[in-house]
Every structure is written in C-alpha cells, then in structure tokens.
Design an enzyme around this catalytic site. Sequence first.
Site, PDB file in Angstrom:
ATOM      1  N   GLU A   1      -2.119   3.396   5.948  1.00  0.00           N
ATOM      2  CA  GLU A   1      -1.583   2.036   5.953  1.00  0.00           C
ATOM      3  C   GLU A   1      -0.880   1.739   7.281  1.00  0.00           C
ATOM      4  O   GLU A   1      -1.016   0.639   7.831  1.00  0.00           O
ATOM      5  CB  GLU A   1      -0.611   1.846   4.789  1.00  0.00           C
ATOM      6  CG  GLU A   1      -1.295   1.777   3.446  1.00  0.00           C
ATOM      7  CD  GLU A   1      -0.323   1.554   2.300  1.00  0.00           C
ATOM      8  OE1 GLU A   1      -0.684   0.814   1.366  1.00  0.00           O
ATOM      9  OE2 GLU A   1       0.793   2.120   2.330  1.00  0.00           O
TER      10      GLU A   1
ATOM     11  N   ASP B   1       0.358  -2.219   4.482  1.00  0.00           N
ATOM     12  CA  ASP B   1       0.190  -2.419   3.044  1.00  0.00           C
ATOM     13  C   ASP B   1      -0.146  -3.879   2.740  1.00  0.00           C
ATOM     14  O   ASP B   1      -1.037  -4.171   1.926  1.00  0.00           O
ATOM     15  CB  ASP B   1       1.486  -2.004   2.336  1.00  0.00           C
ATOM     16  CG  ASP B   1       1.434  -2.253   0.835  1.00  0.00           C
ATOM     17  OD1 ASP B   1       0.580  -1.657   0.169  1.00  0.00           O
ATOM     18  OD2 ASP B   1       2.245  -3.055   0.343  1.00  0.00           O
TER      19      ASP B   1
END
Length: 226
Positions: free
Chosen positions: A118, A48
């Site tokens: 992610e 992220d």
Amino acid sequence: MHEELEAILNIHFRSPDLLTLALTHRSYIYEASGEGKTSNERLEFLGDSILALISADFLYRTFPNLAEGELTDARAVLVRTETLAKFAREINLGKYLLMGKGEQNSGGGQRVLASAFEALLGAIYLDQGLETVQTFLLTRIEPLAHTIVKNRLFKDNKSLFQELAQAREGITPSYRLVSQEGPSHNREFTIEVMLGEQVAGQGQGRNKQAAEQEAAHQALISRGWL
C-alpha cells in the site's frame, strides 16, 4: 537496490526518496539509527485510499450486474491483507524492505508485506500520478476480480463459514480477540474463530470485523470448504 526493484515494477522514480520511504518499516526506525527518518505509515494511509478508489472504480465499470453489497464484498477480497501480501511477494517486495532485526527474523509477515505494498502505491501516486498507479495495479487486480466474480467468491466469509459449520458439524462459530497492536491510527487486530474449544482459523485486520472475516476465510481454507 532501487534500480533492481524499479526494473521489476517497470517504473522509474523521479524522486528515489519516495521509494525509500515506502520501503521503510517502523521497526527500522526504532531499532536502527533512524533519527530524523520516518516510516512508510503515512504513505500506507495514502495508498490504502488509492487502492480503494481504483478497485471500486474497476469493479463498478466492469461488472454492471453486481449489486452494491456484492461490489463491497468483491472489493473486500481484492484489498484484504492476504491478497496484498500475495501481490507484494509477486514483485519480491520483502527483499527490499528496510526492517529492524526482530522483524527481519520473523520474515516480515503478511501484514508487513501488505502495508508495504500500500505504501508503494502511495509512493507511485505521488511520484507518477494516478494513471501510472492504475496501470500498475490493474494488471494484478483484473484477473483476480474476474475469478472472484465468476466463482462468486465474494460471499461474506463469516456467513459462509457459519452456514457450513452448522450444516456439517452442528456448531455455531464464535470469535475471540487474541491481541491488538500498534497506534490508534494504524492498529492491527488478531482474532481467532472457534468451533467449540478448537481454533479453526486466525486472522488479522485493521478492525475487528476485517480480522474476523480473515479468520473465517482461513478456517474455510483449512477445512477444505473453499
């Protein structure tokens, strides 16, 4: 299975265990005999941050005329759950995920796919370095970013939906929390946007603001306003 996915990614992992970890959803640990194993949540956290950095760097360098607020909004479109799930589907990532039966039966869902994407970014970074992640990610981000900026699609979804709802239906949207799930460090909120008593859209996100934006986006799409 790893070889198949690596061929799609065009990346050969030096440490295959990292790829396995990126593909391991927490439901697999809970339901399978996963003692001593861990899920992809820590890699998702890392990915992220890497995603935020690479997308911010690209937008800053590529669009010098965008103001700070516009850069923030454009990045929000690039990193939202819907976009990441789309990237995940493009590489057929769901086929390779290790999930519990309950999650498999539901097909994983957008949030699971986005989280796995992610986590994959985090795994690529640890295995290959930042440059490889950039190469992998920018091929996906670049065309989308140009479309977003050219068509001014980065305007705040909540503001746009409120403006159009008031103008076209004479109603101010309201938002209600449907659920919040997961541990405090990885919580997922589900929120519905209402026009009067009617549910106009639903969204998920890591915080209420992100979920509201996603709900407004879905409402704009469902009404054909976007």
